[in-house]
Design a protein around this motif. Sequence first.
Motif, PDB file in Angstrom:
ATOM      1  N   ARG A  43      -3.364  -2.553  -0.814  1.00 50.80           N
ATOM      2  CA  ARG A  43      -2.242  -2.186  -1.670  1.00 50.80           C
ATOM      3  C   ARG A  43      -1.609  -3.443  -2.236  1.00 50.80           C
ATOM      4  O   ARG A  43      -1.417  -4.423  -1.514  1.00 50.80           O
ATOM      5  CB  ARG A  43      -1.198  -1.371  -0.888  1.00 50.80           C
ATOM      6  N   LEU A  44      -1.285  -3.408  -3.524  1.00 50.20           N
ATOM      7  CA  LEU A  44      -0.732  -4.556  -4.223  1.00 50.20           C
ATOM      8  C   LEU A  44       0.672  -4.226  -4.713  1.00 50.20           C
ATOM      9  O   LEU A  44       0.861  -3.270  -5.475  1.00 50.20           O
ATOM     10  CB  LEU A  44      -1.633  -4.928  -5.407  1.00 50.20           C
ATOM     11  N   THR A  45       1.659  -5.014  -4.275  1.00 52.41           N
ATOM     12  CA  THR A  45       3.033  -4.799  -4.706  1.00 52.41           C
ATOM     13  C   THR A  45       3.293  -5.554  -6.011  1.00 52.41           C
ATOM     14  O   THR A  45       2.541  -6.454  -6.388  1.00 52.41           O
ATOM     15  CB  THR A  45       4.033  -5.281  -3.642  1.00 52.41           C
ATOM     16  N   ASP A  46       4.380  -5.195  -6.679  1.00 49.71           N
ATOM     17  CA  ASP A  46       4.746  -5.857  -7.935  1.00 49.71           C
ATOM     18  C   ASP A  46       5.453  -7.181  -7.701  1.00 49.71           C
ATOM     19  O   ASP A  46       5.569  -8.001  -8.611  1.00 49.71           O
ATOM     20  CB  ASP A  46       5.654  -4.945  -8.768  1.00 49.71           C
ATOM     21  N   ASP A  47       5.952  -7.384  -6.491  1.00 52.22           N
ATOM     22  CA  ASP A  47       6.795  -8.537  -6.186  1.00 52.22           C
ATOM     23  C   ASP A  47       6.395  -9.079  -4.814  1.00 52.22           C
ATOM     24  O   ASP A  47       6.264  -8.317  -3.857  1.00 52.22           O
ATOM     25  CB  ASP A  47       8.257  -8.086  -6.182  1.00 52.22           C
ATOM     26  N   ASP A  48       6.224 -10.384  -4.702  1.00 53.70           N
ATOM     27  CA  ASP A  48       5.857 -10.984  -3.417  1.00 53.70           C
ATOM     28  C   ASP A  48       6.893 -10.702  -2.335  1.00 53.70           C
ATOM     29  O   ASP A  48       6.544 -10.624  -1.148  1.00 53.70           O
ATOM     30  CB  ASP A  48       5.672 -12.494  -3.567  1.00 53.70           C
ATOM     31  N   GLU A  49       8.155 -10.552  -2.734  1.00 50.63           N
ATOM     32  CA  GLU A  49       9.202 -10.283  -1.750  1.00 50.63           C
ATOM     33  C   GLU A  49       9.044  -8.910  -1.108  1.00 50.63           C
ATOM     34  O   GLU A  49       9.633  -8.643  -0.063  1.00 50.63           O
ATOM     35  CB  GLU A  49      10.585 -10.381  -2.406  1.00 50.63           C
ATOM     36  N   GLN A  50       8.269  -8.044  -1.725  1.00 52.90           N
ATOM     37  CA  GLN A  50       8.089  -6.688  -1.207  1.00 52.90           C
ATOM     38  C   GLN A  50       6.870  -6.546  -0.297  1.00 52.90           C
ATOM     39  O   GLN A  50       6.642  -5.475   0.265  1.00 52.90           O
ATOM     40  CB  GLN A  50       7.964  -5.699  -2.376  1.00 52.90           C
ATOM     41  N   VAL A  51       6.103  -7.618  -0.132  1.00 55.87           N
ATOM     42  CA  VAL A  51       4.869  -7.515   0.654  1.00 55.87           C
ATOM     43  C   VAL A  51       5.165  -7.118   2.100  1.00 55.87           C
ATOM     44  O   VAL A  51       4.593  -6.154   2.627  1.00 55.87           O
ATOM     45  CB  VAL A  51       4.069  -8.836   0.596  1.00 55.87           C
ATOM     46  N   LEU A  52       6.035  -7.857   2.757  1.00 63.48           N
ATOM     47  CA  LEU A  52       6.333  -7.550   4.159  1.00 63.48           C
ATOM     48  C   LEU A  52       7.038  -6.211   4.315  1.00 63.48           C
ATOM     49  O   LEU A  52       6.633  -5.405   5.167  1.00 63.48           O
ATOM     50  CB  LEU A  52       7.137  -8.677   4.799  1.00 63.48           C
ATOM     51  N   PRO A  53       8.081  -5.909   3.518  1.00 58.11           N
ATOM     52  CA  PRO A  53       8.694  -4.581   3.649  1.00 58.11           C
ATOM     53  C   PRO A  53       7.713  -3.435   3.425  1.00 58.11           C
ATOM     54  O   PRO A  53       7.768  -2.421   4.133  1.00 58.11           O
ATOM     55  CB  PRO A  53       9.793  -4.594   2.578  1.00 58.11           C
ATOM     56  N   ALA A  54       6.816  -3.593   2.450  1.00 60.10           N
ATOM     57  CA  ALA A  54       5.834  -2.530   2.189  1.00 60.10           C
ATOM     58  C   ALA A  54       4.884  -2.378   3.372  1.00 60.10           C
ATOM     59  O   ALA A  54       4.526  -1.253   3.757  1.00 60.10           O
ATOM     60  CB  ALA A  54       5.053  -2.844   0.918  1.00 60.10           C
ATOM     61  N   ALA A  55       4.472  -3.503   3.963  1.00 67.09           N
ATOM     62  CA  ALA A  55       3.590  -3.442   5.131  1.00 67.09           C
ATOM     63  C   ALA A  55       4.295  -2.798   6.317  1.00 67.09           C
ATOM     64  O   ALA A  55       3.706  -1.978   7.037  1.00 67.09           O
ATOM     65  CB  ALA A  55       3.109  -4.844   5.493  1.00 67.09           C
ATOM     66  N   GLN A  56       5.546  -3.143   6.517  1.00 69.09           N
ATOM     67  CA  GLN A  56       6.288  -2.574   7.634  1.00 69.09           C
ATOM     68  C   GLN A  56       6.567  -1.084   7.424  1.00 69.09           C
ATOM     69  O   GLN A  56       6.570  -0.307   8.383  1.00 69.09           O
ATOM     70  CB  GLN A  56       7.577  -3.353   7.858  1.00 69.09           C
ATOM     71  N   GLU A  57       6.771  -0.693   6.180  1.00 70.47           N
ATOM     72  CA  GLU A  57       6.953   0.727   5.884  1.00 70.47           C
ATOM     73  C   GLU A  57       5.680   1.517   6.211  1.00 70.47           C
ATOM     74  O   GLU A  57       5.735   2.603   6.798  1.00 70.47           O
ATOM     75  CB  GLU A  57       7.323   0.914   4.417  1.00 70.47           C
TER      76      GLU A  57
END
Length: 263
Positions: free
Chosen positions: A183-197
């Motif tokens: 999965r690819l996020t639009d923003d690097d800052e969202q990588v960890l939150p998206a993974a944790q979600e």
Amino acid sequence: MTEPLLVHRTDAVVTLTLNRPHAMNALDLALKEALRDTLAELETDRSCRAVVLTGAGGAFSAGQDLREHVATLDNSSAPPLDTVRAHYNPIAARLANLPKPVVAAVRGMAAGAGASLAFLADIRVGGPGTSFLMAFAKVGLAADTGASWTLPRLVGHAKAVELLMLAEPVRAEEACRLGLITRLTDDDEQVLPAAQELATRLAAGPTVAYGAIKRQLSIADAGTLADALAAEAQAQAICGATADHRAATEAFVAKQKPVFEGR
């Protein structure tokens, strides 16, 4: 002294953070030992139902700490790559066989053994700045940390040869197309939150079934149809006897949302 590996628990999710940001989370002896031993503990920790693997700062991991490695080559009487047997192989085996989901939050560069660690995760989340580099050949080495096993399964044999021999960086969009990123996020800052979600979602699921799915796929990848069918029969025998299966089946019949307890 700064801990080389940070372990953070949120309910049933354990986040492991490679914590050497000054060295792009390069894997020195202390970090390798901490990761190996922590993964061993999580194997039997029933309170942990999903794992997130990430790196501190702007990189996931630059791979083996080459400064430490040069010192080892100069001063050690042990075989030059004894760390593969002592550290990387156990880490790879424990990540691949962990009986619960592993999500890698890959922000920034993942190179060499660092990329290999990410490929062992069940799901990999990246951002625009994520890139992979199979850097082994650049220092006269072959692949390790399971990359010779994971890469062909992710990208096919021919592409694996190209990535390992040419050692060229793979940027985020290409990595996503190849399957190196799930999965690819639009923003690097969202990588960890998206993974944790994602890990939180998985931690609320049927943990025993997830572990069985991982074992099934591992056997099917390398085996025959007969091997796969035998593994499926064994997995269903195990899963069918779980409290989660009974509760979820009863919830389905009652048209209710199932609640999984991981047992």
